[in-house]
Design a protein around this motif. Structure first.
Motif, mmCIF file in Angstrom:
data_model
loop_
_atom_site.group_PDB
_atom_site.id
_atom_site.type_symbol
_atom_site.label_atom_id
_atom_site.label_comp_id
_atom_site.label_asym_id
_atom_site.label_seq_id
_atom_site.Cartn_x
_atom_site.Cartn_y
_atom_site.Cartn_z
ATOM 1 N N GLU A 1 -84.866 -0.564 20.228
ATOM 2 C CA GLU A 1 -85.223 0.714 19.624
ATOM 3 C C GLU A 1 -86.030 0.495 18.347
ATOM 4 O OE1 GLU A 1 -81.540 3.497 21.189
ATOM 5 O OE2 GLU A 1 -81.915 3.269 19.052
ATOM 6 N N ARG A 2 -86.759 1.537 17.971
ATOM 7 C CA ARG A 2 -87.513 1.495 16.733
ATOM 8 C C ARG A 2 -86.550 1.311 15.558
ATOM 9 N NH1 ARG A 2 -91.619 6.327 16.199
ATOM 10 N NH2 ARG A 2 -91.073 6.166 18.400
ATOM 11 N N GLY B 1 -94.048 10.944 6.266
ATOM 12 C CA GLY B 1 -93.059 11.954 6.596
ATOM 13 C C GLY B 1 -92.686 12.833 5.430
ATOM 14 N N ASP C 1 -84.389 7.294 8.989
ATOM 15 C CA ASP C 1 -84.427 7.934 10.297
ATOM 16 C C ASP C 1 -85.862 8.278 10.640
ATOM 17 O OD1 ASP C 1 -82.612 10.728 11.807
ATOM 18 O OD2 ASP C 1 -84.231 9.475 12.558
ATOM 19 N N TYR C 2 -86.399 7.715 11.701
ATOM 20 C CA TYR C 2 -87.806 7.931 12.030
ATOM 21 C C TYR C 2 -88.115 9.385 12.384
ATOM 22 C CZ TYR C 2 -86.465 7.600 17.006
ATOM 23 O OH TYR C 2 -85.888 7.792 18.239
ATOM 24 N N ALA C 3 -87.081 10.178 12.659
ATOM 25 C CA ALA C 3 -87.314 11.585 12.996
ATOM 26 C C ALA C 3 -87.930 12.370 11.838
ATOM 27 C CB ALA C 3 -86.006 12.237 13.436
ATOM 28 N N TRP C 4 -87.808 11.866 10.610
ATOM 29 C CA TRP C 4 -88.365 12.564 9.459
ATOM 30 C C TRP C 4 -89.862 12.304 9.283
ATOM 31 C CZ3 TRP C 4 -86.033 16.356 7.006
ATOM 32 C CH2 TRP C 4 -84.630 16.438 7.075
ATOM 33 N N TYR C 5 -90.408 11.419 10.100
ATOM 34 C CA TYR C 5 -91.808 11.024 9.929
ATOM 35 C C TYR C 5 -92.667 11.684 11.011
ATOM 36 C CZ TYR C 5 -89.885 7.723 6.631
ATOM 37 O OH TYR C 5 -89.238 7.171 5.557
ATOM 38 N N ASP C 6 -93.715 12.357 10.546
ATOM 39 C CA ASP C 6 -94.537 13.164 11.449
ATOM 40 C C ASP C 6 -95.799 12.456 11.909
ATOM 41 O OD1 ASP C 6 -93.690 15.588 9.065
ATOM 42 O OD2 ASP C 6 -92.877 15.531 11.105
ATOM 43 N N TRP D 1 -97.974 8.773 12.513
ATOM 44 C CA TRP D 1 -97.768 7.353 12.797
ATOM 45 C C TRP D 1 -99.110 6.660 13.016
ATOM 46 C CZ3 TRP D 1 -92.926 5.053 12.968
ATOM 47 C CH2 TRP D 1 -91.840 5.937 12.869
#
Length: 122
Positions: A44-45, A99, A105-110, A112
């Motif tokens: 996983e990332r 982000g 947590d990579y979910a906070w980054y919009d 890439w």
């Protein structure tokens, strides 16, 4: 929109060093938190490091703390990841990201970048 372009990856022996670069552009990119993540094949990332364009706050994963350093050249709109004492387990594709908060947590980054391969041989 924020555009991110990584460079600087390559093949290095264990114990060696590399510096990754991430050139940023686009509207108000400097208002975003920035981070480095990596992803090895079949894994996983993984969070590596994060910081901000506008202050000196930085945050590192335990696995890289003391070996990796995040820095910013505001004049060049470029983010760097200096990696030293590299280990084979650091082998991965490395991504920079922008982000809304400094977070692991990579979910906070919009936004890439496309990623750059780092391979550490034993």
């Amino acid at each position: 929109q924020v555009q991110l372009v990584e460079s600087g990856g390559g093949l290095v022996q264990a114990g060696g060093s590399l510096r990754l670069s991430c050139a940023a552009s686009g509207r108000t990119f400097e208002t975003y938190a920035i981070g480095w993540f990596r992803q090895a094949p079949g894994k996983e990332r993984e969070f590596v490091a994060a910081g901000a364009w506008t202050n000196d706050y930085t945050y590192y994963a335990h696995s890289v703390k003391g070996r990796f350093t995040i820095s910013i050249d505001n004049a060049k709109s470029t983010l760097y990841l200096q990696m030293t004492s590299l280990k084979p387990e650091d082998t991965a594709v490395y991504y920079c990201a922008a982000g809304s908060r400094i977070d692991s947590d990579y979910a906070w980054y919009d936004y890439w970048g496309q990623g750059t391969q780092v391979t550490v041989s034993s």
